[in-house]
Write a protein that holds these residues in place. Sequence first.
Motif, mmCIF file in Angstrom:
data_model
loop_
_atom_site.group_PDB
_atom_site.id
_atom_site.type_symbol
_atom_site.label_atom_id
_atom_site.label_comp_id
_atom_site.label_asym_id
_atom_site.label_seq_id
_atom_site.Cartn_x
_atom_site.Cartn_y
_atom_site.Cartn_z
ATOM 1 N N ASN A 221 0.928 -1.296 0.068
ATOM 2 C CA ASN A 221 0.002 0.024 0.092
ATOM 3 C C ASN A 221 1.029 1.311 0.091
ATOM 4 O OD1 ASN A 221 -2.270 -1.583 0.025
ATOM 5 N ND2 ASN A 221 -2.607 -1.496 2.210
ATOM 6 N N VAL A 222 1.905 1.249 0.508
ATOM 7 C CA VAL A 222 2.920 2.332 0.794
ATOM 8 C C VAL A 222 3.870 2.730 -0.695
ATOM 9 C CG1 VAL A 222 4.727 1.558 1.951
ATOM 10 C CG2 VAL A 222 3.902 3.997 2.597
ATOM 11 N N GLY A 223 3.861 1.519 -1.279
ATOM 12 C CA GLY A 223 4.378 1.426 -2.414
ATOM 13 C C GLY A 223 6.045 1.050 -2.424
ATOM 14 N N LEU A 224 6.217 0.410 -1.342
ATOM 15 C CA LEU A 224 7.688 -0.241 -1.242
ATOM 16 C C LEU A 224 7.595 -1.547 -1.887
ATOM 17 C CD1 LEU A 224 8.696 0.650 2.592
ATOM 18 C CD2 LEU A 224 9.349 1.749 0.308
ATOM 19 N N ILE A 225 6.750 -2.129 -1.972
ATOM 20 C CA ILE A 225 6.427 -3.294 -3.358
ATOM 21 C C ILE A 225 5.834 -2.592 -4.298
ATOM 22 C CG2 ILE A 225 5.421 -5.449 -3.815
ATOM 23 C CD1 ILE A 225 6.043 -6.398 -1.092
ATOM 24 N N SER A 226 6.296 -2.476 -5.472
ATOM 25 C CA SER A 226 5.586 -1.504 -6.621
ATOM 26 C C SER A 226 4.479 -2.621 -7.031
ATOM 27 C CB SER A 226 6.748 -1.273 -7.740
ATOM 28 O OG SER A 226 7.136 -2.186 -8.520
ATOM 29 N N PRO A 227 3.590 -2.157 -8.143
ATOM 30 C CA PRO A 227 2.583 -2.925 -9.012
ATOM 31 C C PRO A 227 3.412 -3.688 -9.752
ATOM 32 C CG PRO A 227 1.906 -0.526 -8.832
ATOM 33 C CD PRO A 227 3.331 -0.427 -8.201
ATOM 34 N N GLU A 228 4.673 -3.629 -10.048
ATOM 35 C CA GLU A 228 5.458 -4.709 -10.837
ATOM 36 C C GLU A 228 6.236 -5.784 -9.945
ATOM 37 O OE1 GLU A 228 4.087 -1.288 -12.970
ATOM 38 O OE2 GLU A 228 5.643 -1.216 -11.517
ATOM 39 N N TYR A 229 5.920 -5.427 -8.643
ATOM 40 C CA TYR A 229 6.577 -6.297 -7.584
ATOM 41 C C TYR A 229 8.248 -5.938 -7.448
ATOM 42 C CZ TYR A 229 2.276 -8.835 -7.392
ATOM 43 O OH TYR A 229 0.747 -9.026 -6.873
ATOM 44 N N SER A 230 8.474 -4.901 -7.798
ATOM 45 C CA SER A 230 9.979 -4.559 -7.461
ATOM 46 C C SER A 230 9.901 -4.004 -5.777
ATOM 47 C CB SER A 230 10.398 -3.346 -8.402
ATOM 48 O OG SER A 230 10.329 -3.631 -9.744
ATOM 49 N N VAL A 231 10.889 -4.464 -5.192
ATOM 50 C CA VAL A 231 11.020 -4.000 -3.849
ATOM 51 C C VAL A 231 11.908 -2.799 -3.576
ATOM 52 C CG1 VAL A 231 11.572 -5.090 -1.391
ATOM 53 C CG2 VAL A 231 10.703 -6.316 -3.210
ATOM 54 N N PHE A 232 11.566 -1.600 -3.309
ATOM 55 C CA PHE A 232 12.226 -0.407 -3.257
ATOM 56 C C PHE A 232 12.711 -0.262 -1.622
ATOM 57 C CE2 PHE A 232 9.030 0.861 -6.648
ATOM 58 C CZ PHE A 232 10.019 0.632 -7.750
ATOM 59 N N ASP A 233 13.858 0.499 -1.440
ATOM 60 C CA ASP A 233 14.597 0.741 -0.290
ATOM 61 C C ASP A 233 13.718 0.824 0.838
ATOM 62 O OD1 ASP A 233 17.372 0.391 0.831
ATOM 63 O OD2 ASP A 233 16.703 2.319 1.417
ATOM 64 N N GLY A 234 13.095 2.314 0.542
ATOM 65 C CA GLY A 234 12.620 2.850 1.720
ATOM 66 C C GLY A 234 11.683 4.233 1.748
ATOM 67 N N THR A 235 11.301 4.842 2.479
ATOM 68 C CA THR A 235 10.614 5.989 2.446
ATOM 69 C C THR A 235 10.444 6.913 3.777
ATOM 70 O OG1 THR A 235 8.613 6.876 1.878
ATOM 71 C CG2 THR A 235 8.534 4.926 2.996
ATOM 72 N N ASP A 236 10.343 8.220 3.591
ATOM 73 C CA ASP A 236 10.377 9.093 4.570
ATOM 74 C C ASP A 236 9.263 9.328 5.328
ATOM 75 O OD1 ASP A 236 11.018 11.317 6.257
ATOM 76 O OD2 ASP A 236 12.245 12.631 4.755
ATOM 77 N N ASP A 237 9.083 8.880 6.636
ATOM 78 C CA ASP A 237 7.827 9.067 7.166
ATOM 79 C C ASP A 237 7.697 10.380 7.610
ATOM 80 O OD1 ASP A 237 9.358 9.550 9.599
ATOM 81 O OD2 ASP A 237 8.462 7.778 10.573
ATOM 82 N N THR A 238 8.521 11.243 7.577
ATOM 83 C CA THR A 238 8.080 12.751 7.951
ATOM 84 C C THR A 238 7.258 13.510 6.788
ATOM 85 O OG1 THR A 238 10.243 13.984 7.140
ATOM 86 C CG2 THR A 238 10.266 13.162 9.394
ATOM 87 N N GLU A 239 7.096 12.886 5.492
ATOM 88 C CA GLU A 239 6.610 13.257 4.327
ATOM 89 C C GLU A 239 5.348 12.247 4.212
ATOM 90 O OE1 GLU A 239 9.328 13.198 1.103
ATOM 91 O OE2 GLU A 239 10.705 14.800 1.860
ATOM 92 N N ASN A 240 5.144 11.341 5.337
ATOM 93 C CA ASN A 240 3.845 10.429 5.242
ATOM 94 C C ASN A 240 3.983 9.524 4.038
ATOM 95 O OD1 ASN A 240 1.798 9.375 6.656
ATOM 96 N ND2 ASN A 240 0.350 10.342 5.021
ATOM 97 N N CYS A 241 5.432 9.245 3.851
ATOM 98 C CA CYS A 241 5.805 8.260 2.935
ATOM 99 C C CYS A 241 5.148 8.450 1.418
ATOM 100 C CB CYS A 241 5.487 6.722 3.317
ATOM 101 S SG CYS A 241 5.927 6.286 5.010
ATOM 102 N N THR A 242 5.573 9.693 1.011
ATOM 103 C CA THR A 242 4.896 10.145 -0.129
ATOM 104 C C THR A 242 5.766 9.881 -1.454
ATOM 105 O OG1 THR A 242 5.350 12.374 0.290
ATOM 106 C CG2 THR A 242 2.851 11.529 0.894
ATOM 107 N N SER A 243 6.985 9.849 -0.824
ATOM 108 C CA SER A 243 8.133 9.645 -1.770
ATOM 109 C C SER A 243 9.055 8.294 -1.656
ATOM 110 C CB SER A 243 9.164 10.874 -1.909
ATOM 111 O OG SER A 243 9.691 10.989 -0.638
#
Length: 455
Positions: A221-243
Amino acid sequence: MRSISKVFGAAWSILLVSHSVAGITLDVKDPASIKSAASTVAYKLFQSYSGNKTGGVPGLLDRDYYWWEAGSMFGSAIDYWYYTGDAQYNEITSQALLWQVGPNDNYMPPNQSKSLGNDDQCFWAIAAMQAAESGFPNPPADRPQWLSLAQAVFDTQVMRWDNSSCGGGLKWQIFTFNNGYNYKNSLSAGCFFNLASRLAAYTGNHTHQEWATRMYEWTTNVGLISPEYSVFDGTDDTENCTSLNHIQWTQNAGLFIYGASVMWNITQDQVWKQRAENLWNASDVFFTSTNNQVMYEVACEPSNNCDVDQYAFKANLARAMAASIKVLPSFKSSMMPYLVASAQAAARQCNGGSDGITCGTHWTADTWDGSYGVGQQLSALEVIQSLLIDNVPAPLTSANAVHSTSTSSSNQSTNSSTGSTPSASANSGAFRTNMSNFPLLILLGALGSISSLAL
């Protein structure tokens, strides 16, 4: 995306090839040759360990290495015994795993607080989980048992589930004073998901299954597993995980692949099989299109800027691939050729140094690349010994763990909805496998004194 026709067209021919190099000879058709190669790599790996020597601290590598990598190394040492039957490292492995438990028996030693992340803690728990699943010799009766240690880490991490941002998830770091506290990363998420799924299979406790599902869905849901199932490293929670940080690492993908495979095994839900298969297909990014599909760390190997942590990442993808084959057998036809090609390539890289058995980083190169260290040895060891996956029993559970009588922690896992302590559900977990594929000798190994059995 990986195609079955591509795999069957040429990859199985790899199984017929024997590679002979200056330091290590590896015949992938011969279990004795695989065990011999693994033994040589393990010997070199443990030359780097001084925790069992005078003045050393059990469980710690030297100051160049973070604490998590020691946990991963001892997990691979358990794998080494599981695959080969060679018990020569068992005593120092048990000593290390018990020395580092911390005052609350949950792998939070105070001397690691300056860099203690959820992922660091979890790698030690996964080693303990592997000990329980493989029937590794139990600790003394007055010490915490393997299952208890894995559960204790799960319990502490459930309490850190953070609803203050991003709809939940785990922060990377545990303590506010550490850099990375505001980062929610796929490694912490994947490690928790992996541990929860395996606890669900081992104990039959439905709460573990619920938490595994919750973590997987949050990561998607947060996008760390993409719709193509790539697993991305992380996200900034001070930006509510928008990037998102779109870097991809082998071990992050591996943790999710194996966790999803376990979830399919215990639920038989096709959704989990599809997730596991899609995650595996997306892992094409970690294998060369030339050189017979050899594993490499795509984010740093081509530019020669891997750091000391990243040299060890491939070990955990190799481990996950082999383990996934065991619990989701349909993976064998697609995964095994990649393990074989990577093991052969890794063996070619283990002919360096003055001793002729030092392993390098770039498995895509035909000769030693001049690099060396714990991570290089660890990755080579895990991919080589993984070729023995067909010769070992499936993971044990509480229902059939005759040899491993690991007991639960006194603080049972918190129910996700009520906060109460659930009782184990007998039908909500337990590994399924086609045991007719295993030689009788291997089955006896799971039930008898495995530490003395030469598999």
